[in-house]
Structures are given as structure tokens and as C-alpha cells.
Design a protein around this motif. Structure first.
Motif, PDB file in Angstrom:
ATOM      1  N   GLY A   1       1.815   4.924   0.734  1.00  0.00           N
ATOM      2  CA  GLY A   1       1.491   5.899   1.768  1.00  0.00           C
ATOM      3  C   GLY A   1       1.794   7.299   1.281  1.00  0.00           C
TER       4      GLY A   1
ATOM      5  N   THR B   1       0.838  -1.193   0.000  1.00  0.00           N
ATOM      6  CA  THR B   1       0.000   0.000   0.000  1.00  0.00           C
ATOM      7  C   THR B   1       0.873   1.242   0.000  1.00  0.00           C
ATOM      8  OG1 THR B   1      -1.629  -1.212   1.291  1.00  0.00           O
ATOM      9  CG2 THR B   1      -1.868   1.170   1.216  1.00  0.00           C
TER      10      THR B   1
ATOM     11  N   THR C   1       2.093  -6.188   3.373  1.00  0.00           N
ATOM     12  CA  THR C   1       1.519  -7.236   4.213  1.00  0.00           C
ATOM     13  C   THR C   1       1.286  -8.471   3.353  1.00  0.00           C
ATOM     14  OG1 THR C   1      -0.731  -6.454   3.801  1.00  0.00           O
ATOM     15  CG2 THR C   1       0.358  -5.622   5.780  1.00  0.00           C
TER      16      THR C   1
ATOM     17  N   PHE D   1      13.924  -0.893   3.537  1.00  0.00           N
ATOM     18  CA  PHE D   1      13.026  -1.461   4.536  1.00  0.00           C
ATOM     19  C   PHE D   1      13.854  -2.290   5.498  1.00  0.00           C
ATOM     20  CE2 PHE D   1      13.096  -4.681   1.249  1.00  0.00           C
ATOM     21  CZ  PHE D   1      13.077  -5.894   1.935  1.00  0.00           C
TER      22      PHE D   1
ATOM     23  N   SER E   1       4.341  -8.087   7.978  1.00  0.00           N
ATOM     24  CA  SER E   1       3.943  -6.691   7.825  1.00  0.00           C
ATOM     25  C   SER E   1       5.193  -5.858   8.020  1.00  0.00           C
ATOM     26  CB  SER E   1       2.886  -6.304   8.866  1.00  0.00           C
ATOM     27  OG  SER E   1       2.546  -4.937   8.709  1.00  0.00           O
ATOM     28  N   THR E   2       5.516  -5.073   7.028  1.00  0.00           N
ATOM     29  CA  THR E   2       6.704  -4.228   7.126  1.00  0.00           C
ATOM     30  C   THR E   2       6.438  -2.902   6.432  1.00  0.00           C
ATOM     31  OG1 THR E   2       9.111  -4.181   6.857  1.00  0.00           O
ATOM     32  CG2 THR E   2       7.845  -5.075   5.018  1.00  0.00           C
ATOM     33  N   THR E   3       7.159  -1.916   6.862  1.00  0.00           N
ATOM     34  CA  THR E   3       7.066  -0.605   6.222  1.00  0.00           C
ATOM     35  C   THR E   3       8.406  -0.272   5.603  1.00  0.00           C
ATOM     36  OG1 THR E   3       7.648   0.534   8.267  1.00  0.00           O
ATOM     37  CG2 THR E   3       5.297   0.247   7.808  1.00  0.00           C
TER      38      THR E   3
ATOM     39  N   GLN F   1       6.421   6.432   0.952  1.00  0.00           N
ATOM     40  CA  GLN F   1       6.393   5.524   2.090  1.00  0.00           C
ATOM     41  C   GLN F   1       5.363   4.453   1.765  1.00  0.00           C
ATOM     42  OE1 GLN F   1       5.422   8.349   5.188  1.00  0.00           O
ATOM     43  NE2 GLN F   1       7.533   8.298   5.918  1.00  0.00           N
ATOM     44  N   TRP F   2       5.595   3.226   2.208  1.00  0.00           N
ATOM     45  CA  TRP F   2       4.681   2.144   1.881  1.00  0.00           C
ATOM     46  C   TRP F   2       4.630   1.116   3.006  1.00  0.00           C
ATOM     47  CZ3 TRP F   2       7.645  -2.169   1.960  1.00  0.00           C
ATOM     48  CH2 TRP F   2       8.990  -2.048   1.601  1.00  0.00           C
ATOM     49  N   THR F   3       3.592   0.279   2.942  1.00  0.00           N
ATOM     50  CA  THR F   3       3.434  -0.825   3.880  1.00  0.00           C
ATOM     51  C   THR F   3       3.171  -2.080   3.068  1.00  0.00           C
ATOM     52  OG1 THR F   3       2.477   0.632   5.545  1.00  0.00           O
ATOM     53  CG2 THR F   3       2.071  -1.728   5.805  1.00  0.00           C
TER      54      THR F   3
END
Length: 167
Positions: free
Chosen positions: A97, A95, A113, A148, A127-129, A109-111
């Protein structure tokens, strides 16, 4: 006396032009989001929806990727890496950000999962950003630099390497 007076009038006129120019609003900045978002949206769609063909025409011929999990020196290498990653995390969702833009650059910025389905860490959720800096030329991505926390991803999966980067 006439020469002095003409120079004074000319000087006042020049000063007036500078004053008018200083009062003008600054020139409008280019809309970098409008220029760069189509390529950024294509990258995130490729990662999440496996829409690899959407990258064609959005990444330059001299595209390269530098990342802690895998580098790529071409669009074909990136597509192959994405496909391999999707075998390890079939339900991967990345996703987008916050985004920030500058001339020739976007920061995102992203996430991420998903669930590990590969041989190492199988069945474990992740789950990591992270963040990525993208370089652009003519609206196309030429380079991306991905950051990351690989140690956190290994902790979550209980593995010694990032599962999708294991050789």
C-alpha cells in the motif's frame, strides 16, 4: 576613517552574500523511492509470487526480521520462513500500500489475503493489514520490523496461534 569604511563595506558585502544564499532554492532531496523501491518490490514479489531468488542482492548480509509471527536473522532464514508460510497459505497475496521514505528508512502499509490450507483453521479465508519499517544501507534492506494484528488473524482462523507460526 578609512578602516571603519572598509569594515562597513566588508560587512555589507557579507550580508549580501547571506541574503543571496538565503534566497537560493533548497538542495534537491535524494529520490528515496528510486533507491529503495527495487528492494521493496522484491520483498513483495517474494511474498506473493514465491520469487525468493529475487531477494538476492536486495537484502544485506546482516539482514534481520523482527515480527510477531517469526523472526529471521539471515536471508536464508527469511526464505525458509516464506516457504513454510506458503505451505499454510498457498494462495497468499501481500499487496503493498502506501509507502513513506526518509534517509535510510521506508515505511510500507500492506494487506495480506489468502486461504488457510494447513492443519489449523483449514479452508478459512484470511485478510489482515499491517505495516513494516525497513532500514536500508546502500540501497539494500538490512532490517525489517513487521507489525500486524495477530489476534485478528487468530479470530479469523479460529486458532490459538497464528497458523503459519504454529510450531
Amino acid at each position: 576613517m578609512l578602516g571603519f569604511r572598509n569594515r562597513t563595506i566588508a560587512g555589507l558585502a557579507l550580508a549580501g552574500l547571506f541574503a543571496v544564499a538565503a534566497c537560493q532554492p533548497p538542495a534537491a532531496q535524494p529520490d528515496y523511492a528510486a533507491q529503495y523501491d527495487p528492494a521493496l518490490d522484491a520483498i513483495f514479489a517474494a511474498w506473493t509470487d514465491k520469487a525468493y531468488d529475487g531477494l538476492d542482492g536486495k537484502l544485506a548480509t546482516n539482514y534481520s526480521r523482527v515480527a510477531p509471527d517469526a523472526n529471521a536473522a539471515s536471508l536464508d532464514e527469511l526464505k525458509a520462513f516464506m516457504a513454510a508460510t506458503h505451505t499454510v497459505y498457498p494462495d497468499l497475496v501481500i499487496t503493498s500500500g502506501q509507502r513513506a521514505y526518509a534517509p535510510g528508512i521506508a515505511f510500507v502499509q500492506w494487506t495480506a489475503t489468502g486461504t488457510v490450507a494447513g492443519p489449523e483453521g483449514s479452508g478459512k479465508p484470511i485478510s489482515t493489514t499491517g505495516s513494516t519499517m525497513y532500514r536500508f544501507t546502500d540501497g539494500m534492506i538490512t532490517h525489517e520490523y513487521v507489525y500486524f494484528d495477530t489476534a485478528e488473524l487468530m479470530r479469523q482462523t479460529g486458532t490459538q496461534t497464528v497458523p503459519h507460526a504454529a510450531k
